[in-house]
Motif scaffolding. Structure first.
Motif, PDB file in Angstrom:
ATOM      1  N   ALA A  22       0.840  -1.209   0.000  1.00 43.65           N
ATOM      2  CA  ALA A  22       0.000   0.000   0.000  1.00 43.65           C
ATOM      3  C   ALA A  22       0.871   1.253   0.000  1.00 43.65           C
ATOM      4  O   ALA A  22       0.633   2.178  -0.787  1.00 43.65           O
ATOM      5  N   LEU A  23       1.873   1.292   0.869  1.00 41.57           N
ATOM      6  CA  LEU A  23       2.749   2.460   0.929  1.00 41.57           C
ATOM      7  C   LEU A  23       3.554   2.625  -0.350  1.00 41.57           C
ATOM      8  O   LEU A  23       3.756   3.746  -0.836  1.00 41.57           O
ATOM      9  N   ASP A  24       4.012   1.508  -0.925  1.00 39.01           N
ATOM     10  CA  ASP A  24       4.761   1.570  -2.180  1.00 39.01           C
ATOM     11  C   ASP A  24       3.879   2.095  -3.305  1.00 39.01           C
ATOM     12  O   ASP A  24       4.299   2.933  -4.104  1.00 39.01           O
ATOM     13  N   SER A 110      11.123  12.767   2.070  1.00 41.99           N
ATOM     14  CA  SER A 110      11.177  12.787   3.527  1.00 41.99           C
ATOM     15  C   SER A 110       9.853  13.262   4.124  1.00 41.99           C
ATOM     16  O   SER A 110       9.353  12.676   5.098  1.00 41.99           O
ATOM     17  N   ARG A 111       9.271  14.295   3.526  1.00 51.75           N
ATOM     18  CA  ARG A 111       7.971  14.788   4.005  1.00 51.75           C
ATOM     19  C   ARG A 111       6.890  13.721   3.833  1.00 51.75           C
ATOM     20  O   ARG A 111       6.057  13.507   4.707  1.00 51.75           O
ATOM     21  N   GLU A 112       6.923  13.013   2.698  1.00 51.83           N
ATOM     22  CA  GLU A 112       5.947  11.955   2.452  1.00 51.83           C
ATOM     23  C   GLU A 112       6.129  10.836   3.464  1.00 51.83           C
ATOM     24  O   GLU A 112       5.157  10.309   4.008  1.00 51.83           O
ATOM     25  N   SER A 113       7.363  10.468   3.749  1.00 52.63           N
ATOM     26  CA  SER A 113       7.644   9.408   4.715  1.00 52.63           C
ATOM     27  C   SER A 113       7.142   9.788   6.108  1.00 52.63           C
ATOM     28  O   SER A 113       6.532   8.962   6.809  1.00 52.63           O
ATOM     29  N   ASP A 114       7.388  11.036   6.505  1.00 47.25           N
ATOM     30  CA  ASP A 114       6.899  11.512   7.803  1.00 47.25           C
ATOM     31  C   ASP A 114       5.371  11.444   7.865  1.00 47.25           C
ATOM     32  O   ASP A 114       4.797  11.001   8.862  1.00 47.25           O
ATOM     33  N   THR A 117       4.176   7.824   8.055  1.00 50.46           N
ATOM     34  CA  THR A 117       4.442   7.298   9.398  1.00 50.46           C
ATOM     35  C   THR A 117       3.374   7.773  10.372  1.00 50.46           C
ATOM     36  O   THR A 117       2.860   6.993  11.185  1.00 50.46           O
ATOM     37  N   GLN A 118       3.015   9.056  10.288  1.00 55.49           N
ATOM     38  CA  GLN A 118       1.955   9.586  11.161  1.00 55.49           C
ATOM     39  C   GLN A 118       0.638   8.853  10.932  1.00 55.49           C
ATOM     40  O   GLN A 118      -0.063   8.505  11.882  1.00 55.49           O
ATOM     41  N   VAL A 119       0.299   8.621   9.671  1.00 55.65           N
ATOM     42  CA  VAL A 119      -0.941   7.918   9.348  1.00 55.65           C
ATOM     43  C   VAL A 119      -0.886   6.490   9.902  1.00 55.65           C
ATOM     44  O   VAL A 119      -1.834   6.026  10.542  1.00 55.65           O
ATOM     45  N   ALA A 120       0.219   5.807   9.691  1.00 56.69           N
ATOM     46  CA  ALA A 120       0.349   4.415  10.118  1.00 56.69           C
ATOM     47  C   ALA A 120       0.274   4.258  11.637  1.00 56.69           C
ATOM     48  O   ALA A 120      -0.279   3.279  12.138  1.00 56.69           O
ATOM     49  N   LEU A 121       0.809   5.227  12.358  1.00 57.30           N
ATOM     50  CA  LEU A 121       0.884   5.108  13.817  1.00 57.30           C
ATOM     51  C   LEU A 121      -0.252   5.824  14.549  1.00 57.30           C
ATOM     52  O   LEU A 121      -0.264   5.884  15.780  1.00 57.30           O
ATOM     53  N   GLN A 122      -1.197   6.328  13.780  1.00 60.25           N
ATOM     54  CA  GLN A 122      -2.334   7.050  14.349  1.00 60.25           C
ATOM     55  C   GLN A 122      -3.038   6.189  15.400  1.00 60.25           C
ATOM     56  O   GLN A 122      -3.325   5.012  15.183  1.00 60.25           O
ATOM     57  N   GLY A 123      -3.273   6.775  16.563  1.00 63.50           N
ATOM     58  CA  GLY A 123      -3.991   6.088  17.622  1.00 63.50           C
ATOM     59  C   GLY A 123      -3.145   5.194  18.507  1.00 63.50           C
ATOM     60  O   GLY A 123      -3.656   4.588  19.446  1.00 63.50           O
TER      61      GLY A 123
END
Length: 158
Positions: A22-24, A110-114, A117-123
């Motif tokens: 999905a991320l790729d 780098s901005r996309e990765s950040d 990461t925020q989306v993936a770790l939400q909650g």
């Protein structure tokens, strides 16, 4: 280890695969706008994060074969996104660096990765994030070690 435990536990690799695909896919769609072809963002990111890395080191870091790495590097060099410099100590080695153009593209990566990461770790709580990192480090070490063994010709018995 019981067979039932192994069967139930296999779903975690499928989940990791789903996350990675999905991320790729998202990255490949978004990075078309900055003219990076499929997967090239991975090479640019690792070269920028590891200035002076060799092609062999890059292949091992990404767990891909030398031919795939060579093809990606050549395309990035042609487009002046990365540069090769001959290693002064071992002239057979080419050291890889981001060009100015590559550095600018990396800022977007780098901005996309950040963001991803925020989306993936939400909650998730900070201690849960730490726990995921610790466990994934162990899983990564196991899989990379196995990948290296297979690349050297080891036949896995399953």
């Amino acid at each position: 280890m019981s067979r039932r435990w192994l069967h139930l536990d296999q779903t975690f690799l499928r989940r990791i695969g789903t996350i990675a695909r999905a991320l790729d896919s998202i990255s490949n769609i978004e990075f078309k706008e900055i003219d990076l072809a499929r997967g090239q963002y991975l090479y640019l990111s690792r070269i920028t994060e590891n200035p002076g890395i060799t092609q062999m080191q890059l292949s091992e870091l990404l767990c891909v074969d030398k031919t795939t790495t060579n093809r990606a590097i050549n395309r990035l060099v042609e487009r002046e996104i990365i540069v090769k410099q001959t290693d002064p100590i071992n002239r057979k080695n080419q050291r890889l660096y981001s060009s100015k153009k590559g550095q600018i593209l990396y800022e977007t990566l780098s901005r996309e990765s950040d963001y991803s990461t925020q989306v993936a770790l939400q909650g998730l709580k900070p201690d849960e994030v730490e726990q995921i990192n610790v466990l994934l480090d162990k899983v990564t070490q196991n899989v990379v070690q196995d990948w290296k063994s297979v690349k050297k010709g080891k036949v896995r018995l399953y």
